[in-house]
Design a protein around this motif. Structure first.
Motif, mmCIF file in Angstrom:
data_model
loop_
_atom_site.group_PDB
_atom_site.id
_atom_site.type_symbol
_atom_site.label_atom_id
_atom_site.label_comp_id
_atom_site.label_asym_id
_atom_site.label_seq_id
_atom_site.Cartn_x
_atom_site.Cartn_y
_atom_site.Cartn_z
ATOM 1 N N SER A 230 0.826 -1.212 0.000
ATOM 2 C CA SER A 230 0.000 0.000 0.000
ATOM 3 C C SER A 230 0.856 1.256 0.000
ATOM 4 O O SER A 230 0.529 2.247 -0.669
ATOM 5 C CB SER A 230 -0.937 -0.002 1.216
ATOM 6 O OG SER A 230 -1.858 -1.065 1.140
ATOM 7 N N LEU A 231 1.954 1.236 0.747
ATOM 8 C CA LEU A 231 2.833 2.406 0.775
ATOM 9 C C LEU A 231 3.481 2.645 -0.588
ATOM 10 O O LEU A 231 3.657 3.796 -1.011
ATOM 11 C CB LEU A 231 3.905 2.232 1.850
ATOM 12 C CG LEU A 231 3.418 2.299 3.302
ATOM 13 C CD1 LEU A 231 4.587 2.100 4.260
ATOM 14 C CD2 LEU A 231 2.719 3.614 3.576
ATOM 15 N N LEU A 232 3.859 1.572 -1.281
ATOM 16 C CA LEU A 232 4.410 1.730 -2.628
ATOM 17 C C LEU A 232 3.361 2.312 -3.567
ATOM 18 O O LEU A 232 3.662 3.215 -4.368
ATOM 19 C CB LEU A 232 4.902 0.373 -3.148
ATOM 20 C CG LEU A 232 5.493 0.384 -4.567
ATOM 21 C CD1 LEU A 232 6.724 1.276 -4.637
ATOM 22 C CD2 LEU A 232 5.833 -1.041 -5.011
ATOM 23 N N LEU A 233 2.144 1.823 -3.470
ATOM 24 C CA LEU A 233 1.055 2.338 -4.293
ATOM 25 C C LEU A 233 0.821 3.825 -4.017
ATOM 26 O O LEU A 233 0.698 4.635 -4.953
ATOM 27 C CB LEU A 233 -0.221 1.543 -4.016
ATOM 28 C CG LEU A 233 -1.512 2.033 -4.679
ATOM 29 C CD1 LEU A 233 -1.371 2.045 -6.202
ATOM 30 C CD2 LEU A 233 -2.691 1.166 -4.248
ATOM 31 N N ILE A 234 0.774 4.202 -2.749
ATOM 32 C CA ILE A 234 0.552 5.604 -2.382
ATOM 33 C C ILE A 234 1.737 6.461 -2.804
ATOM 34 O O ILE A 234 1.572 7.595 -3.275
ATOM 35 C CB ILE A 234 0.294 5.717 -0.871
ATOM 36 C CG1 ILE A 234 -1.036 5.056 -0.514
ATOM 37 C CG2 ILE A 234 0.297 7.176 -0.419
ATOM 38 C CD1 ILE A 234 -1.299 4.981 0.971
ATOM 39 N N GLY A 235 2.949 5.933 -2.647
ATOM 40 C CA GLY A 235 4.140 6.696 -3.023
ATOM 41 C C GLY A 235 4.187 7.006 -4.512
ATOM 42 O O GLY A 235 4.466 8.145 -4.920
ATOM 43 N N VAL A 236 3.911 6.006 -5.336
ATOM 44 C CA VAL A 236 3.909 6.229 -6.789
ATOM 45 C C VAL A 236 2.767 7.165 -7.171
ATOM 46 O O VAL A 236 2.921 8.033 -8.040
ATOM 47 C CB VAL A 236 3.802 4.882 -7.538
ATOM 48 C CG1 VAL A 236 3.697 5.106 -9.045
ATOM 49 C CG2 VAL A 236 5.014 4.010 -7.237
ATOM 50 N N SER A 237 1.620 7.005 -6.529
ATOM 51 C CA SER A 237 0.489 7.906 -6.796
ATOM 52 C C SER A 237 0.833 9.344 -6.413
ATOM 53 O O SER A 237 0.500 10.296 -7.142
ATOM 54 C CB SER A 237 -0.743 7.443 -6.025
ATOM 55 O OG SER A 237 -1.144 6.147 -6.406
ATOM 56 N N ALA A 238 1.489 9.517 -5.266
ATOM 57 C CA ALA A 238 1.892 10.863 -4.837
ATOM 58 C C ALA A 238 2.861 11.487 -5.833
ATOM 59 O O ALA A 238 2.795 12.694 -6.118
ATOM 60 C CB ALA A 238 2.524 10.794 -3.448
ATOM 61 N N LEU A 239 3.763 10.679 -6.377
ATOM 62 C CA LEU A 239 4.689 11.188 -7.397
ATOM 63 C C LEU A 239 3.938 11.630 -8.644
ATOM 64 O O LEU A 239 4.237 12.692 -9.223
ATOM 65 C CB LEU A 239 5.713 10.107 -7.748
ATOM 66 C CG LEU A 239 6.777 10.480 -8.783
ATOM 67 C CD1 LEU A 239 7.622 11.648 -8.285
ATOM 68 C CD2 LEU A 239 7.660 9.276 -9.109
ATOM 69 N N MET A 240 2.957 10.850 -9.057
ATOM 70 C CA MET A 240 2.136 11.235 -10.210
ATOM 71 C C MET A 240 1.373 12.518 -9.940
ATOM 72 O O MET A 240 1.250 13.390 -10.817
ATOM 73 C CB MET A 240 1.162 10.099 -10.559
ATOM 74 C CG MET A 240 1.814 8.861 -11.114
ATOM 75 S SD MET A 240 0.573 7.584 -11.525
ATOM 76 C CE MET A 240 1.632 6.316 -12.228
ATOM 77 N N ILE A 241 0.858 12.665 -8.728
ATOM 78 C CA ILE A 241 0.124 13.880 -8.368
ATOM 79 C C ILE A 241 1.041 15.091 -8.435
ATOM 80 O O ILE A 241 0.673 16.148 -8.964
ATOM 81 C CB ILE A 241 -0.481 13.740 -6.959
ATOM 82 C CG1 ILE A 241 -1.600 12.692 -6.972
ATOM 83 C CG2 ILE A 241 -1.019 15.068 -6.454
ATOM 84 C CD1 ILE A 241 -2.106 12.343 -5.593
ATOM 85 N N ALA A 242 2.262 14.944 -7.900
ATOM 86 C CA ALA A 242 3.206 16.065 -7.893
ATOM 87 C C ALA A 242 3.617 16.451 -9.306
ATOM 88 O O ALA A 242 3.665 17.645 -9.651
ATOM 89 C CB ALA A 242 4.432 15.700 -7.058
ATOM 90 N N VAL A 243 3.903 15.449 -10.132
ATOM 91 C CA VAL A 243 4.402 15.741 -11.484
ATOM 92 C C VAL A 243 3.278 16.252 -12.379
ATOM 93 O O VAL A 243 3.386 17.332 -12.982
ATOM 94 C CB VAL A 243 5.050 14.478 -12.091
ATOM 95 C CG1 VAL A 243 5.406 14.723 -13.562
ATOM 96 C CG2 VAL A 243 6.306 14.108 -11.309
ATOM 97 N N PHE A 244 2.193 15.500 -12.462
ATOM 98 C CA PHE A 244 1.130 15.845 -13.412
ATOM 99 C C PHE A 244 0.180 16.912 -12.852
ATOM 100 O O PHE A 244 -0.251 17.797 -13.592
ATOM 101 C CB PHE A 244 0.348 14.592 -13.801
ATOM 102 C CG PHE A 244 1.174 13.574 -14.516
ATOM 103 C CD1 PHE A 244 1.616 13.801 -15.805
ATOM 104 C CD2 PHE A 244 1.525 12.372 -13.899
ATOM 105 C CE1 PHE A 244 2.391 12.859 -16.478
ATOM 106 C CE2 PHE A 244 2.292 11.432 -14.553
ATOM 107 C CZ PHE A 244 2.737 11.676 -15.847
#
Length: 331
Positions: free
Chosen positions: A114-128
């Motif tokens: 779950s933390l990996l999923l949230i981490g990658v999602s947070a990166l997508m939110i920051a970039v896009f």
């Protein structure tokens, strides 16, 4: 003059310390109230926990009474709550009725996914999200801005399960670019597996952050000091970086952090859709099978994460935007 400066610095430091203590006290009180409500939810759930523990077998009154005694169901409510709270403070979240394991161990085994999923999602939110908001603000009214706002409107209205179905169908099944089920093994394989779930999870959040970023950037672009700096010949890129983006970071960081802190609940839909073994899918499974101890622990974890992040954002915000600290000092 030096003595006065020292006195002012000491006063400011004392005010900051008092503010931190107030926030910590408020956070502790909020977590205490939340823990009480979470524990009370066991008594609001339909059915008798003792009857659930016999797995549907017909049990006599004596057997049910023994189960209630063994699990402490016969104790007064406040006594049970106090014992449970003591255990939580010591890291003991109870024992799963369904899996017959410590709840902390069960959650800990699912947490990395779950933390990996949230981490990658947070990166997508920051970039896009932040990137699209900046582009939209700097090109306000252009075709690019209108296109981004159209995509943002669609993204904000798209539920996570709809995004998950579309991504699985197109990028997973038809094109075969990404796996559509499971967690994967090894770092690279896990990252490959988590791309589609993270994209489905972050769609709505990217849309929200884009709107907030665009609005904050436009507010700063209208400021008088920005127009003065541009009229004096300061390069536009320098003005955007030093005066616009820097001052707009406050609301952007605040909203982004709060959205990411609440993602743990949203993972339930995405992890179930993609067959991932994480905390979100564990929550769905535990609710479905009335594993109260696990449900209580996960809900408490989610609320605690949100409260802690909210307190940290409130403390860090004056460092990002000094105008907030100045306004607080003036008050």
């Amino acid at each position: 003059m030096g003595r006065r400066d020292r006195r002012e610095r000491m006063t400011a430091a004392a005010a900051r310390a008092a503010r931190v203590l107030r926030r910590l006290a408020g956070m502790a009180a909020t977590l205490l109230v939340t823990s009480f409500l979470v524990f009370s939810s066991l008594f609001l759930a339909p059915g008798d926990p003792a009857s659930f523990l016999v797995k549907g077998r017909s049990a006599g009154p004596e057997e049910l009474a023994e189960i209630r005694r063994q699990y402490g169901f016969d104790e007064p409510f406040l006594v049970r709550y106090w014992h449970w709270l003591e255990g939580v403070l010591q890291g003991d979240l109870g024992r799963s009725y369904l899996l017959h394991q410590d709840v902390a161990s069960v959650i800990w085994s699912r947490l990395p996914a779950s933390l990996l999923l949230i981490g990658v999602s947070a990166l997508m939110i920051a970039v896009f999200g932040i990137g699209s908001g900046i582009v939209g603000a700097l090109r306000r009214g252009s075709r690019t801005d209108r296109s981004l706002m159209l995509l943002v409107t669609v993204g904000a209205a798209a539920p996570a399960f709809v995004a998950a179905l579309l991504l699985r169908s197109v990028l997973g099944v038809q094109l075969g670019w990404f796996p559509t089920i499971g967690n994967g093994t090894g770092l690279l394989d896990r990252l490959h597996h988590v791309v589609l779930p993270a994209a489905a999870l972050s769609v709505t959040f990217v849309a929200l952050v884009t709107r907030v970023t665009r609005s904050a950037m436009l507010d700063e672009l209208r400021r008088e000091h920005v127009e003065v700096a541009l009229s004096r010949g300061t390069p536009r890129r320098t003005v955007i970086r030093r005066h616009v983006l820097r001052n707009a970071l406050g609301p952007i960081v605040t909203v982004s952090a709060l959205l990411v802190s609440g993602m743990l609940v949203s993972t339930a839909i995405v992890e179930t859709a993609f067959g991932m073994s994480g905390v979100g899918s564990l929550l769905v499974q535990s609710v479905d099978q009335l594993d109260f101890q696990v449900v209580q622990a996960i809900v408490l974890l989610v609320v605690a994460a949100f409260v802690v992040v909210n307190a940290l954002v409130d403390l860090v915000h004056p460092l990002i935007d000094p105008r907030t600290a100045a306004a607080g000092s003036a008050r």
